[in-house]
Design an enzyme around this catalytic site. Structure first.
Site, PDB file in Angstrom:
ATOM      1  N   LYS A 112       2.954  18.037 -34.287  1.00 29.63           N
ATOM      2  CA  LYS A 112       2.578  18.413 -35.653  1.00 29.63           C
ATOM      3  C   LYS A 112       3.476  17.651 -36.616  1.00 29.63           C
ATOM      4  CE  LYS A 112       1.584  23.294 -35.265  1.00 29.63           C
ATOM      5  NZ  LYS A 112       1.885  24.503 -36.048  1.00 29.63           N
ATOM      6  N   GLU A 122      14.129  30.238 -31.772  1.00 29.20           N
ATOM      7  CA  GLU A 122      12.878  29.705 -31.204  1.00 29.20           C
ATOM      8  C   GLU A 122      12.941  29.769 -29.670  1.00 29.20           C
ATOM      9  OE1 GLU A 122      10.453  29.170 -33.270  1.00 29.20           O
ATOM     10  OE2 GLU A 122      11.368  28.614 -35.178  1.00 29.20           O
ATOM     11  N   ARG A 125      -3.282   3.389 -39.962  1.00 25.01           N
ATOM     12  CA  ARG A 125      -4.053   4.380 -39.169  1.00 25.01           C
ATOM     13  C   ARG A 125      -3.305   4.850 -37.926  1.00 25.01           C
ATOM     14  NH1 ARG A 125      -8.053   0.510 -40.020  1.00 25.01           N
ATOM     15  NH2 ARG A 125      -9.347   0.987 -41.816  1.00 25.01           N
ATOM     16  N   ARG A 147      -2.079  28.491 -28.685  1.00 24.55           N
ATOM     17  CA  ARG A 147      -0.851  28.070 -29.339  1.00 24.55           C
ATOM     18  C   ARG A 147      -0.364  29.083 -30.377  1.00 24.55           C
ATOM     19  NH1 ARG A 147      -0.217  21.638 -30.809  1.00 24.55           N
ATOM     20  NH2 ARG A 147       1.704  21.819 -31.962  1.00 24.55           N
ATOM     21  N   HIS A 184       6.576  35.117 -36.679  1.00 26.37           N
ATOM     22  CA  HIS A 184       6.461  34.172 -37.783  1.00 26.37           C
ATOM     23  C   HIS A 184       5.613  34.679 -38.941  1.00 26.37           C
ATOM     24  CE1 HIS A 184       8.486  31.425 -35.149  1.00 26.37           C
ATOM     25  NE2 HIS A 184       8.382  30.419 -36.000  1.00 26.37           N
ATOM     26  N   GLU A 244      -4.242  23.382 -31.597  1.00 27.96           N
ATOM     27  CA  GLU A 244      -4.016  24.722 -32.131  1.00 27.96           C
ATOM     28  C   GLU A 244      -5.293  25.493 -32.432  1.00 27.96           C
ATOM     29  OE1 GLU A 244      -1.548  25.094 -35.721  1.00 27.96           O
ATOM     30  OE2 GLU A 244      -0.334  26.446 -34.518  1.00 27.96           O
ATOM     31  N   HIS A 291      14.929  29.371 -41.724  1.00 29.93           N
ATOM     32  CA  HIS A 291      13.670  29.740 -41.079  1.00 29.93           C
ATOM     33  C   HIS A 291      13.922  30.697 -39.899  1.00 29.93           C
ATOM     34  CE1 HIS A 291       9.755  29.392 -39.223  1.00 29.93           C
ATOM     35  NE2 HIS A 291      10.310  28.920 -38.124  1.00 29.93           N
ATOM     36  N   HIS A 349       7.379  34.196 -42.214  1.00 29.64           N
ATOM     37  CA  HIS A 349       6.883  33.323 -43.287  1.00 29.64           C
ATOM     38  C   HIS A 349       6.735  34.095 -44.593  1.00 29.64           C
ATOM     39  CE1 HIS A 349       4.963  30.357 -40.218  1.00 29.64           C
ATOM     40  NE2 HIS A 349       6.162  29.953 -40.575  1.00 29.64           N
ATOM     41  N   LYS A 400       7.087  24.995 -24.257  1.00 25.12           N
ATOM     42  CA  LYS A 400       6.245  24.624 -25.393  1.00 25.12           C
ATOM     43  C   LYS A 400       5.241  23.558 -24.968  1.00 25.12           C
ATOM     44  CE  LYS A 400       5.849  23.711 -30.238  1.00 25.12           C
ATOM     45  NZ  LYS A 400       6.413  23.276 -31.500  1.00 25.12           N
ATOM     46  N   ASN A 411       3.565  31.845 -32.782  1.00 29.47           N
ATOM     47  CA  ASN A 411       3.785  32.462 -34.088  1.00 29.47           C
ATOM     48  C   ASN A 411       4.419  33.845 -34.000  1.00 29.47           C
ATOM     49  OD1 ASN A 411       3.060  30.555 -35.934  1.00 29.47           O
ATOM     50  ND2 ASN A 411       0.875  31.065 -35.824  1.00 29.47           N
TER      51      ASN A 411
HETATM   52  N1  LIG Z   1       6.476  19.882 -36.678  1.00 27.82           N
HETATM   53  C1  LIG Z   1       6.833  21.002 -36.103  1.00 27.82           C
HETATM   54  O1  LIG Z   1       6.299  21.409 -35.059  1.00 27.82           O
HETATM   55  C2  LIG Z   1       7.916  21.824 -36.701  1.00 27.82           C
HETATM   56  C3  LIG Z   1       8.428  22.910 -36.001  1.00 27.82           C
HETATM   57  C4  LIG Z   1       9.458  23.631 -36.576  1.00 27.82           C
HETATM   58  C5  LIG Z   1       9.959  23.265 -37.823  1.00 27.82           C
HETATM   59  N2  LIG Z   1       9.441  22.201 -38.480  1.00 27.82           N
HETATM   60  C6  LIG Z   1       9.960  21.794 -39.794  1.00 27.82           C
HETATM   61  O2  LIG Z   1      11.325  21.485 -39.631  1.00 27.82           O
HETATM   62  C7  LIG Z   1      12.008  21.708 -40.857  1.00 27.82           C
HETATM   63  C8  LIG Z   1      13.290  22.455 -40.574  1.00 27.82           C
HETATM   64  O3  LIG Z   1      14.023  21.716 -39.641  1.00 27.82           O
HETATM   65  P1  LIG Z   1      15.604  21.695 -39.632  1.00 27.82           P
HETATM   66  O4  LIG Z   1      16.112  23.074 -39.613  1.00 27.82           O
HETATM   67  O5  LIG Z   1      16.000  20.764 -38.550  1.00 27.82           O
HETATM   68  O6  LIG Z   1      15.929  21.140 -41.101  1.00 27.82           O
HETATM   69  P2  LIG Z   1      16.496  19.760 -41.690  1.00 27.82           P
HETATM   70  O7  LIG Z   1      15.828  18.586 -41.106  1.00 27.82           O
HETATM   71  O8  LIG Z   1      16.450  19.901 -43.160  1.00 27.82           O
HETATM   72  O9  LIG Z   1      18.006  19.782 -41.231  1.00 27.82           O
HETATM   73  C9  LIG Z   1      18.850  20.764 -41.767  1.00 27.82           C
HETATM   74  C10 LIG Z   1      20.147  20.128 -42.281  1.00 27.82           C
HETATM   75  O10 LIG Z   1      20.916  19.716 -41.169  1.00 27.82           O
HETATM   76  C11 LIG Z   1      21.394  18.405 -41.377  1.00 27.82           C
HETATM   77  N3  LIG Z   1      21.587  17.830 -40.048  1.00 27.82           N
HETATM   78  C12 LIG Z   1      20.655  17.293 -39.229  1.00 27.82           C
HETATM   79  N4  LIG Z   1      21.219  16.985 -38.052  1.00 27.82           N
HETATM   80  C13 LIG Z   1      22.504  17.353 -38.134  1.00 27.82           C
HETATM   81  C14 LIG Z   1      23.591  17.306 -37.239  1.00 27.82           C
HETATM   82  N5  LIG Z   1      23.448  16.868 -35.997  1.00 27.82           N
HETATM   83  N6  LIG Z   1      24.791  17.762 -37.664  1.00 27.82           N
HETATM   84  C15 LIG Z   1      24.946  18.253 -38.905  1.00 27.82           C
HETATM   85  N7  LIG Z   1      23.957  18.346 -39.795  1.00 27.82           N
HETATM   86  C16 LIG Z   1      22.744  17.896 -39.404  1.00 27.82           C
HETATM   87  C17 LIG Z   1      20.389  17.739 -42.229  1.00 27.82           C
HETATM   88  O11 LIG Z   1      20.962  16.664 -42.924  1.00 27.82           O
HETATM   89  C18 LIG Z   1      19.974  18.881 -43.143  1.00 27.82           C
HETATM   90  O12 LIG Z   1      20.851  18.982 -44.220  1.00 27.82           O
HETATM   91  C19 LIG Z   1      11.042  22.456 -41.750  1.00 27.82           C
HETATM   92  O13 LIG Z   1      10.561  21.575 -42.731  1.00 27.82           O
HETATM   93  C20 LIG Z   1       9.932  22.881 -40.813  1.00 27.82           C
HETATM   94  O14 LIG Z   1       8.691  22.963 -41.473  1.00 27.82           O
HETATM   95  C21 LIG Z   1       8.434  21.474 -37.945  1.00 27.82           C
HETATM   96 ZN   LIG Z   2       9.604  28.700 -36.161  1.00 29.33          ZN
END
Ligand SMILES: NC(=O)c1ccc[n+]([C@@H]2O[C@H](COP(=O)([O-])OP(=O)(O)OC[C@H]3O[C@@H](n4cnc5c(N)ncnc54)[C@H](O)[C@@H]3O)[C@@H](O)[C@H]2O)c1
Ligand SMILES: [Zn+2]
Length: 362
Positions: A144, A186, A122, A242, A249, A238, A266, A253, A228, A246
């Site tokens: 999130k 962003e 939990r 918040r 976005h 949200e 993205h 999206h 943020k 978007n």
């Molecule tokens: N929770 C939230 O508020 C929130 C906000 C924005 C995005 N997201 C989520 O985040 C994800 C996208 O994040 P992302 O772009 O970080 O993707 P990711 O975590 O897939 O990382 C992208 C790639 O970079 C590599 N990587 C990570 N750190 C590295 C580094 N220092 N050097 C080299 N390579 C590295 C990873 O192995 C991966 O192949 C999506 O799933 C999205 O939904 C969540």
């Molecule tokens: Zn975004």
């Protein structure tokens, strides 16, 4: 230099540290916070190889008992299957309620690890060590967490705030330039929605940022996170405010979905979305041509895309936008700029106007 922010969310408040070469201080940072000596690291195979040794050593040095699991790189790991693996491993390693989970990696790991921490017993404490710019400036604040369902992204998730966030800008040195540019959107977005000085800072320091000059990165990331954090503090779950995050976005999206999350990062889809939202605002007479051009020029200099691909029609995009963001009232709510540093939420924009703006962005 280390910048420290306090994300103020009443009983869920937490510190966020931004610095260069600070990965090896995680043990010290966590020591004063942790309720037990058990720590469990969730990471991906790439980040494990690159950065886990430093983190492990730092934790073991101060007496933590550490276990680690890695999942394959990429979005596919935000799955029930990988969640199940992580939970099995938490149980096998006898993690107690006082244990801490560390999510070490990009946004995928933050979302998967954070969600595992939210549901295990939990909810146990978790720490974010984001290693992509996207995760550092966006996912590290807000609480999130989610995994995907075959029917859609982030359909299974929870709000769960971390106990601590540690951002080491040196981790960006191994990140491909395309991911730096994509994460930067962003920051530019936050500039447009509420912080003109941050927008100007990116304009003036773009090459330093793209060349990963540490002091500039620290300042920029801390500023984006502070913005943020302020938004989230006012609207943790949200419900309204918040939504301004978007900006760009809804268009983005839709484009990501129509291109099956393959063609664009993205941030690239959001860049095209911001350019189109700004064009729409110009058409509606609420945003000046000068400000539109100012945003366009910065996105262009950051080598971010501005136009939709020819094979996706404005009608298809507009349709996908409605699917993405149908609200309770059934109205599409768009975030539109009035100047650099201010946006409004509009729910009265007709499909004809939306299609017209998209048509002007090819
Ligand atoms: N929770 C939230 O508020 C929130 C906000 C924005 C995005 N997201 C989520 O985040 C994800 C996208 O994040 P992302 O772009 O970080 O993707 P990711 O975590 O897939 O990382 C992208 C790639 O970079 C590599 N990587 C990570 N750190 C590295 C580094 N220092 N050097 C080299 N390579 C590295 C990873 O192995 C991966 O192949 C999506 O799933 C999205 O939904 C969540
Ligand atoms: Zn975004």
């Amino acid at each position: 230099m280390i910048k420290t922010l306090h994300v103020e969310l009443n009983e869920n408040s937490y510190p966020l540290f931004v610095g260069a070469g600070i990965l090896n201080q995680i043990g010290e940072f966590l020591k004063s916070q942790a309720k037990s000596t058990k720590v469990f690291i969730v990471t991906d195979t790439f980040v494990k190889h690159q950065y886990a040794p430093l983190v492990l050593e730092s934790l073991k040095d101060v007496g933590f008992d550490v276990a680690i699991i890695d999942v394959p790189v990429g979005e596919e790991s935000k799955s029930l299957e990988q969640l199940s693996r992580v939970l099995d491993s938490l149980i096998d390693n006898q993690l107690d309620r006082g244990a801490t989970l560390i999510a070490l990696g990009g946004g995928v790991i933050g979302d998967l690890g954070g969600f595992a921490a939210a549901v295990y017993m939990r909810g146990i404490a978790y720490v974010q060590i984001p290693t992509t710019l996207q995760a550092q400036v966006d996912a590290s604040v807000g609480g999130k967490t989610a995994i995907n369902h075959p029917k859609g992204k982030n359909l299974i998730g929870a709000f769960h705030q971390p106990k601590l966030v540690l951002i080491d800008v040196n981790t960006l040195e191994t990140l491909p330039q395309r991911d730096i540019q994509s994460g930067l959107i962003e920051v530019i977005k936050i500039g447009v929605i509420r912080d003109e000085p941050l927008f100007e800072m990116v304009e003036e320091n773009l090459s330093a940022i793209l060349n990963l000059e540490t002091e500039t990165l620290i300042e920029m990331i801390a500023c984006a996170c502070a913005n943020k954090a302020e938004i989230v503090a006012k609207d943790e779950k949200e419900s309204g405010l918040r939504m301004v995050l978007n900006y760009g976005h809804t268009f983005g999206h839709a484009l990501e979905a129509l291109t099956h999350y393959k063609k664009y990062r993205h941030g690239e889809a959001v860049s095209i979305g911001m350019n189109c939202a700004a064009k729409l605002a110009v058409n509606l007479g609420m945003f000046s041509e000068t400000d539109f051009e100012r945003q366009r020029a910065l996105l262009n200099r950051a080598k971010l895309p501005l136009t939709f691909p020819y094979y996706i029609s404005p009608e298809a995009l507009c349709g996908a936008m409605s699917l993405d963001k149908k609200t309770l009232s059934g109205r599409l709510r768009l975030i539109l700029p009035t100047r650099i540093g201010e946006v409004v939420i509009r729910d009265d924009v007709t499909d004809t106007k939306i299609i017209e703006a998209i048509s002007q962005c090819y």
